[in-house]
Design a protein around this motif. Structure first.
Motif, PDB file in Angstrom:
ATOM      1  N   MET A 160       0.838  -1.197   0.000  1.00  0.00           N
ATOM      2  CA  MET A 160       0.000   0.000   0.000  1.00  0.00           C
ATOM      3  C   MET A 160       0.874   1.248   0.000  1.00  0.00           C
ATOM      4  N   TRP A 161       0.305   2.349  -0.531  1.00  0.00           N
ATOM      5  CA  TRP A 161       1.018   3.625  -0.589  1.00  0.00           C
ATOM      6  C   TRP A 161       0.030   4.749  -0.297  1.00  0.00           C
ATOM      7  N   ALA A 162       0.507   5.816   0.342  1.00  0.00           N
ATOM      8  CA  ALA A 162      -0.333   6.964   0.671  1.00  0.00           C
ATOM      9  C   ALA A 162       0.247   8.217   0.033  1.00  0.00           C
ATOM     10  N   GLY A 163      -0.642   9.074  -0.485  1.00  0.00           N
ATOM     11  CA  GLY A 163      -0.210  10.324  -1.110  1.00  0.00           C
ATOM     12  C   GLY A 163      -0.744  11.525  -0.370  1.00  0.00           C
ATOM     13  N   GLY A 164      -0.890  12.648  -1.090  1.00  0.00           N
ATOM     14  CA  GLY A 164      -1.383  13.854  -0.458  1.00  0.00           C
ATOM     15  C   GLY A 164      -2.704  13.601   0.240  1.00  0.00           C
ATOM     16  N   MET A 165      -3.737  13.294  -0.523  1.00  0.00           N
ATOM     17  CA  MET A 165      -5.049  12.979   0.038  1.00  0.00           C
ATOM     18  C   MET A 165      -5.670  11.806  -0.707  1.00  0.00           C
ATOM     19  N   HIS A 166      -4.830  10.895  -1.194  1.00  0.00           N
ATOM     20  CA  HIS A 166      -5.340   9.688  -1.830  1.00  0.00           C
ATOM     21  C   HIS A 166      -4.429   8.517  -1.505  1.00  0.00           C
ATOM     22  N   SER A 167      -4.916   7.315  -1.770  1.00  0.00           N
ATOM     23  CA  SER A 167      -4.186   6.100  -1.427  1.00  0.00           C
ATOM     24  C   SER A 167      -4.283   5.100  -2.567  1.00  0.00           C
ATOM     25  N   LEU A 168      -3.309   4.192  -2.619  1.00  0.00           N
ATOM     26  CA  LEU A 168      -3.284   3.122  -3.618  1.00  0.00           C
ATOM     27  C   LEU A 168      -2.906   1.826  -2.925  1.00  0.00           C
ATOM     28  N   VAL A 169      -3.634   0.763  -3.257  1.00  0.00           N
ATOM     29  CA  VAL A 169      -3.408  -0.537  -2.635  1.00  0.00           C
ATOM     30  C   VAL A 169      -3.248  -1.593  -3.722  1.00  0.00           C
ATOM     31  N   LEU A 170      -2.267  -2.477  -3.539  1.00  0.00           N
ATOM     32  CA  LEU A 170      -2.086  -3.648  -4.395  1.00  0.00           C
ATOM     33  C   LEU A 170      -2.564  -4.860  -3.615  1.00  0.00           C
ATOM     34  N   LEU A 171      -3.590  -5.527  -4.131  1.00  0.00           N
ATOM     35  CA  LEU A 171      -4.125  -6.703  -3.464  1.00  0.00           C
ATOM     36  C   LEU A 171      -3.314  -7.949  -3.804  1.00  0.00           C
ATOM     37  N   GLU A 172      -3.475  -8.989  -2.996  1.00  0.00           N
ATOM     38  CA  GLU A 172      -2.733 -10.234  -3.215  1.00  0.00           C
ATOM     39  C   GLU A 172      -3.059 -10.872  -4.553  1.00  0.00           C
ATOM     40  N   ASN A 173      -4.244 -10.600  -5.096  1.00  0.00           N
ATOM     41  CA  ASN A 173      -4.609 -11.174  -6.394  1.00  0.00           C
ATOM     42  C   ASN A 173      -4.116 -10.338  -7.570  1.00  0.00           C
ATOM     43  N   GLN A 212       5.950  -1.043  -7.504  1.00  0.00           N
ATOM     44  CA  GLN A 212       6.002   0.076  -6.567  1.00  0.00           C
ATOM     45  C   GLN A 212       5.102   1.201  -7.066  1.00  0.00           C
ATOM     46  N   ALA A 213       4.670   2.056  -6.165  1.00  0.00           N
ATOM     47  CA  ALA A 213       3.933   3.262  -6.538  1.00  0.00           C
ATOM     48  C   ALA A 213       4.506   4.444  -5.765  1.00  0.00           C
ATOM     49  N   ALA A 214       4.337   5.633  -6.310  1.00  0.00           N
ATOM     50  CA  ALA A 214       4.724   6.869  -5.636  1.00  0.00           C
ATOM     51  C   ALA A 214       3.585   7.853  -5.843  1.00  0.00           C
ATOM     52  N   LEU A 215       3.020   8.350  -4.758  1.00  0.00           N
ATOM     53  CA  LEU A 215       1.846   9.200  -4.829  1.00  0.00           C
ATOM     54  C   LEU A 215       2.213  10.643  -4.509  1.00  0.00           C
ATOM     55  N   LEU A 216       2.110  11.510  -5.538  1.00  0.00           N
ATOM     56  CA  LEU A 216       2.359  12.925  -5.350  1.00  0.00           C
ATOM     57  C   LEU A 216       1.125  13.556  -4.704  1.00  0.00           C
ATOM     58  N   GLN A 217       1.123  14.884  -4.595  1.00  0.00           N
ATOM     59  CA  GLN A 217      -0.035  15.545  -4.011  1.00  0.00           C
ATOM     60  C   GLN A 217      -1.283  15.369  -4.873  1.00  0.00           C
ATOM     61  N   HIS A 218      -1.131  15.481  -6.200  1.00  0.00           N
ATOM     62  CA  HIS A 218      -2.273  15.378  -7.097  1.00  0.00           C
ATOM     63  C   HIS A 218      -1.999  14.465  -8.291  1.00  0.00           C
ATOM     64  N   LEU A 221       2.253   7.748  -9.679  1.00  0.00           N
ATOM     65  CA  LEU A 221       3.174   6.971 -10.499  1.00  0.00           C
ATOM     66  C   LEU A 221       3.090   5.507 -10.084  1.00  0.00           C
ATOM     67  N   VAL A 222       3.115   4.617 -11.058  1.00  0.00           N
ATOM     68  CA  VAL A 222       3.124   3.181 -10.773  1.00  0.00           C
ATOM     69  C   VAL A 222       4.231   2.530 -11.594  1.00  0.00           C
ATOM     70  N   LEU A 223       5.124   1.822 -10.916  1.00  0.00           N
ATOM     71  CA  LEU A 223       6.239   1.116 -11.552  1.00  0.00           C
ATOM     72  C   LEU A 223       5.931  -0.366 -11.608  1.00  0.00           C
ATOM     73  N   CYS A 273       9.167  14.301  -9.425  1.00  0.00           N
ATOM     74  CA  CYS A 273       9.366  12.855  -9.417  1.00  0.00           C
ATOM     75  C   CYS A 273      10.845  12.506  -9.577  1.00  0.00           C
ATOM     76  N   ILE A 274      11.192  11.331  -9.089  1.00  0.00           N
ATOM     77  CA  ILE A 274      12.561  10.814  -9.177  1.00  0.00           C
ATOM     78  C   ILE A 274      12.491   9.354  -9.602  1.00  0.00           C
ATOM     79  N   ALA A 275      13.381   8.957 -10.482  1.00  0.00           N
ATOM     80  CA  ALA A 275      13.469   7.552 -10.898  1.00  0.00           C
ATOM     81  C   ALA A 275      14.930   7.130 -10.946  1.00  0.00           C
ATOM     82  N   ILE A 276      15.195   5.904 -10.539  1.00  0.00           N
ATOM     83  CA  ILE A 276      16.534   5.317 -10.627  1.00  0.00           C
ATOM     84  C   ILE A 276      16.461   4.154 -11.608  1.00  0.00           C
ATOM     85  N   ASP A 277      17.385   4.131 -12.591  1.00  0.00           N
ATOM     86  CA  ASP A 277      17.338   3.045 -13.564  1.00  0.00           C
ATOM     87  C   ASP A 277      18.282   1.920 -13.167  1.00  0.00           C
ATOM     88  N   GLU A 278      18.302   0.849 -13.964  1.00  0.00           N
ATOM     89  CA  GLU A 278      19.078  -0.341 -13.628  1.00  0.00           C
ATOM     90  C   GLU A 278      20.583  -0.105 -13.694  1.00  0.00           C
TER      91      GLU A 278
END
Length: 325
Positions: A160-173, A212-218, A221-223, A273-278
């Motif tokens: 799970m990830w939390a942002g400014g005023m929203h959230s994102l969840v990855l379920l087991e399925n 992974q996810a990254a939640l900005l204020q508005h 991002l989903v990796l 946003c920030i990203a690191i590559d391989e």
């Protein structure tokens, strides 16, 4: 700023208007935060929100301090406490051990080892899914279980990830659920509205393995495991990283990556946003008026900019993170 020095001790410094330092004393100097750990207990995770902070320990316990706010000002820490000045243990049902914690601006999510999700703080925009009436909103300051069902079956939470005023969840399925504020389309459900949203299944990711996810204020991002990156929401400063001048994106779509690039890790601030590559290179994009992009200028970047700072020469970046600005 809060720092764990040796997995046993905390130090903090900076603004303490809302008790977010977790201790009394001078603000400009790093000073110890009183944290009552047992002899064999260590700090495993340290997270901060806008006016609060949280620590997860090796025993699955969570300590928090500070306060929560909503659009009307200070919401409080509990029914009886306006601001929590020092770390205090958060109480969960008997036998629950917490495996992960994340903080939004004014809400907190905690994932138990059995896949149960708990949340507390401000639920003004539905970021906790409680939808409590105004007169009862302080009840959300105590952890409540957040359940996800498909049919009659409860589906455990994987991440799970939390942002400014929203959230994102990855379920087991493998299903991705988003909920909370959607005024810029940051939930990626194809809509943009001011109403409090119930959790939405984002079917776009059903055939993808979310890493992974990254939640900005508005924005969001989903990796994915294949190194591909997707974004949705506000694009006023180029934070979606797409080659478009549109101010928002209501659905998730690919971020424009340099040819052959595979992203390994992502992070964000309020609007950048920030990203690191391989290969260990760092890239930034989005809001740049405070020089937070490391591009040597006070300007936004609408697409990925590879950070070329001298201090990174001959170095491989393994992890990055971002603050508000």
């Amino acid at each position: 700023v809060v720092v764990a020095s040796d997995r046993k001790h905390l130090f903090s410094w900076g603004c303490n208007d809302e008790c977010q330092l977790g201790r009394e004393g001078e603000e400009e100097t790093p000073l110890p935060v009183p944290l009552a750990l047992e002899a064999d207990e260590t700090i495993e995770q340290l997270i901060t929100g806008s006016c609060h902070a949280a620590v997860r320990t090796s025993q699955g316990r969570v300590f928090c301090w500070g306060t929560y706010r909503d659009s009307k000002g200070i919401l409080g820490w509990s029914n009886d406490v306006k601001k929590q000045a020092t770390p205090t243990a958060i109480h969960f049902p008997r036998g629950v051990a917490i495996a992960d914690v994340c903080c939004g601006e004014n809400h907190t999510l905690a994932l138990a080892k059995d896949g149960a999700l708990y949340g507390w703080g401000s639920d003004e925009q539905g970021q906790l899914v409680f939808h409590m009436p105004e007169a009862m909103k302080k009840r959300a300051l105590v952890p409540h279980a957040i359940c996800f069902r498909e049919g009659r079956k409860r589906v455990p939470v994987k991440k799970m990830w939390a942002g400014g005023m929203h959230s994102l969840v990855l379920l087991e399925n493998g299903h991705v659920m988003t909920f909370g504020l959607n005024n810029w389309g940051q939930l990626g459900n194809g809509e943009r509205n001011e109403e409090v949203n119930a959790p939405t299944h984002v079917a776009f990711f059903d055939d993808k393995a979310v890493k992974q996810a990254a939640l900005l204020q508005h924005a969001t991002l989903v990796l994915c495991e294949d190194g591909q990156l997707y974004s949705a929401g506000r694009n006023s400063y180029g934070q979606l990283g797409r080659k478009t001048e549109e101010e928002f994106g209501l659905k998730f779509a690919p971020v424009a990556l340099p040819e052959g690039m595979k992203v390994q890790q992502i992070a964000c601030g309020n609007h950048h946003c920030i990203a690191i590559d391989e290969l260990g290179f760092a890239y930034t994009w989005g809001f740049g008026d405070m020089e937070q992009l490391g591009n040597g200028k006070y300007e936004d970047e609408a697409t990925m900019y590879r950070v070329k700072a001298k201090v990174l020469t001959d170095k491989r970046v393994v992890m990055a993170d971002g603050g508000a600005q």
